[in-house]
Design a protein around this motif. Structure first.
Motif, PDB file in Angstrom:
ATOM      1  N   THR A  79     102.340  27.834  26.814  1.00 14.39           N
ATOM      2  CA  THR A  79     101.259  26.935  26.470  1.00 14.39           C
ATOM      3  C   THR A  79      99.861  27.473  26.672  1.00 14.39           C
ATOM      4  OG1 THR A  79     101.206  26.626  28.950  1.00 14.39           O
ATOM      5  CG2 THR A  79     102.549  25.018  28.050  1.00 14.39           C
ATOM      6  N   GLN A  82      99.785  29.201  22.885  1.00 12.48           N
ATOM      7  CA  GLN A  82      99.652  28.099  22.173  1.00 12.48           C
ATOM      8  C   GLN A  82      98.073  27.368  21.996  1.00 12.48           C
ATOM      9  OE1 GLN A  82     102.883  25.724  23.401  1.00 12.48           O
ATOM     10  NE2 GLN A  82     104.438  27.084  22.436  1.00 12.48           N
ATOM     11  N   ASN A  83      97.615  27.223  23.097  1.00  5.29           N
ATOM     12  CA  ASN A  83      96.508  26.438  23.007  1.00  5.29           C
ATOM     13  C   ASN A  83      95.327  27.369  22.436  1.00  5.29           C
ATOM     14  OD1 ASN A  83      97.573  24.177  24.272  1.00  5.29           O
ATOM     15  ND2 ASN A  83      97.174  24.748  26.370  1.00  5.29           N
ATOM     16  N   LEU A  86      95.867  27.743  18.828  1.00  9.32           N
ATOM     17  CA  LEU A  86      95.779  26.551  18.040  1.00  9.32           C
ATOM     18  C   LEU A  86      94.302  26.062  17.877  1.00  9.32           C
ATOM     19  CD1 LEU A  86      96.937  24.032  16.547  1.00  9.32           C
ATOM     20  CD2 LEU A  86      97.222  23.098  18.950  1.00  9.32           C
ATOM     21  N   TYR A  87      93.491  26.046  18.969  1.00  9.87           N
ATOM     22  CA  TYR A  87      92.121  25.683  18.860  1.00  9.87           C
ATOM     23  C   TYR A  87      90.945  26.566  18.375  1.00  9.87           C
ATOM     24  CZ  TYR A  87      94.594  21.883  20.803  1.00  9.87           C
ATOM     25  OH  TYR A  87      95.531  20.900  21.017  1.00  9.87           O
ATOM     26  N   HIS A 108     105.320  24.588  18.044  1.00  5.61           N
ATOM     27  CA  HIS A 108     103.983  23.958  18.450  1.00  5.61           C
ATOM     28  C   HIS A 108     103.121  23.795  17.440  1.00  5.61           C
ATOM     29  CE1 HIS A 108     101.054  22.974  21.488  1.00  5.61           C
ATOM     30  NE2 HIS A 108     100.272  23.795  20.945  1.00  5.61           N
ATOM     31  N   LEU A 109     102.734  24.572  16.459  1.00  9.28           N
ATOM     32  CA  LEU A 109     101.760  24.824  15.411  1.00  9.28           C
ATOM     33  C   LEU A 109     102.228  23.772  14.581  1.00  9.28           C
ATOM     34  CD1 LEU A 109     101.404  28.739  15.131  1.00  9.28           C
ATOM     35  CD2 LEU A 109      99.790  27.200  15.897  1.00  9.28           C
ATOM     36  N   ARG A 111     103.988  20.938  14.864  1.00 10.50           N
ATOM     37  CA  ARG A 111     103.605  19.671  15.596  1.00 10.50           C
ATOM     38  C   ARG A 111     102.140  19.274  15.247  1.00 10.50           C
ATOM     39  NH1 ARG A 111     107.204  21.151  19.312  1.00 10.50           N
ATOM     40  NH2 ARG A 111     105.682  21.738  20.655  1.00 10.50           N
ATOM     41  N   ASN A 112     101.184  20.405  15.211  1.00 12.59           N
ATOM     42  CA  ASN A 112      99.853  20.049  15.302  1.00 12.59           C
ATOM     43  C   ASN A 112      99.359  20.404  13.931  1.00 12.59           C
ATOM     44  OD1 ASN A 112      98.872  19.693  18.155  1.00 12.59           O
ATOM     45  ND2 ASN A 112     100.292  21.045  18.506  1.00 12.59           N
ATOM     46  N   GLY A 113     100.120  20.242  12.837  1.00 11.87           N
ATOM     47  CA  GLY A 113      99.440  20.470  11.504  1.00 11.87           C
ATOM     48  C   GLY A 113      99.146  21.599  10.880  1.00 11.87           C
ATOM     49  N   ILE A 114      99.524  22.846  11.675  1.00  8.75           N
ATOM     50  CA  ILE A 114      99.373  24.041  11.244  1.00  8.75           C
ATOM     51  C   ILE A 114     100.672  24.478  10.273  1.00  8.75           C
ATOM     52  CG2 ILE A 114      98.903  26.417  11.704  1.00  8.75           C
ATOM     53  CD1 ILE A 114      96.697  24.496  12.702  1.00  8.75           C
TER      54      ILE A 114
END
Length: 138
Positions: A79, A82-83, A86-87, A108-109, A111-114
């Motif tokens: 986590t 990933q955070n 991602l950000y 995870h990526l 799911r977040n549109g990457i």
């Protein structure tokens, strides 16, 4: 020409597992003329003082991923990794030190549109069966 840079995210570099893998990472990056920048809190995750652990994990907030050509993640709580990935600006590639970590990060990526591998390449190693069944496969 500027040397390429690899960011290395790890936890507690003095631990037995890290002491087994870090020399290999450093020898290969030296062989291929890469600089390595290590980000590591110097505390074990199992430390009972949760505020201290949280403070140590703030080291990962200092990372500007756009300055790196690639990222290597040794076992860290996913986590956290990933955070930060991602950000912030995405690196070209993330090398996870297990296929299971790579699967978790990839999912995870996505799911977040990457888009993986179009926007960032994620890889692991071990050739576990789940890696070939993942979408995208490794």
């Amino acid at each position: 020409m500027m040397r390429k840079r690899i960011g290395l995210l790890t936890i507690f570099p003095e631990a037995e597992y890290q002491q087994r893998i870090l020399p290999g990472i450093f020898s290969q990056t030296e062989k291929y003329d890469y600089d390595v920048v290590v980000f590591a809190p110097l505390v074990q995750v199992c430390n009972i003082n949760k505020r201290y652990v949280h403070g140590e994990f703030n080291i990962f907030e200092l990372i500007n991923f756009s300055l790196f050509d690639g990222i290597i993640i040794t076992p860290v709580p996913m986590t956290e990794a990933q955070n930060y990935i991602l950000y912030d600006s995405l690196p070209d590639v993330v090398i996870c030190l297990s296929d299971h970590m790579a699967i978790g990060l990839t999912n995870h990526l996505l799911r977040n549109g990457i888009k993986v591998p179009e926007q960032v390449i994620v890889t692991g190693y071990e050739a576990v069966q789940e890696a070939s069944l993942n979408n995208p496969p490794f």
